[in-house]
Enzyme design. Sequence first.
Site: not given
Ligand code: PEP
Length: 255
Positions: A9, A11, A95, A97, A167, A173, A212
């Site tokens: 992803n 983004k 997601h 976000e 998630e 992040g 992460s």
């Molecule tokens: C995400 O945005 O779906 C995500 C898991 O980001 P990160 O791996 O940077 O935590």
Amino acid sequence: MRRPIFAANWKMQKTRAEAAEFVEKLLPLIDGTDAVDVAIAPPFTALDRVAKALRGSRVALAAQNVNPEEQGAFTGEVAPGMLADLGCAYAIVGHSERRALYGESDGLVASKARALLERDIRPIVCVGENLSEREAGNTLDVVGRQLAGSLAEVPHERAAEVVVAYEPVWAIGTGETATPETAQEVHGFVRRQLVDRFGPGGEQMRIQYGGSVKPDNVDALMAQPDIDGALVGGASLQPDTFSRIVCFQPPGGAS
Ligand code: PEP
């Protein structure tokens, strides 16, 4: 046996040229990893370019969002048929976000998932609790409610096409990952919810972990029985880190 699926992803990152360069570097690095599915979700602006770069490879194209309507006066939005036209095999919906910054509700996520399936695009439906919900001991309530609401319009016979991404928002992040055991606890719960709702189709649904994921924690996460892959943000921006995640080492060392 569920086939693991790893999705990048990106983004709101990468121009078309950067996206094409990434694909060119990634493909040789993951050559030979036939036992897993891989998808890349660039921004809308780079979908066409990435589709061309992926041609002839087994890496799938994914979108990061969709509007559930087929067409009409929806300024700035992108329809499921447009994603199908670009060759998208997957699209991320719900997601955290989008839920937090753009107010997406479970009901909207459900209609997006249904609209994608109508175009034979597999939804990657994201769920996950935030830090205060976890600290209040409400993780399973929150995830259960998001799942029930977000999958409400998925027909039973299409369930196996849907990917769920668990998630935890506090791990996205931040560099802070759920331990494999903490993640498995929620993944096991998600599995039971899916089986309750969809019957045998729920056993086939893949549940990704996201938050992460990095080369140094993917192996332990993938050793858990209900973790079927990862949705990767930050570590998916570089071909070497994303390829190491895709080429995870299963328990026992055989790949
Ligand atoms: C995400 O945005 O779906 C995500 C898991 O980001 P990160 O791996 O940077 O935590």
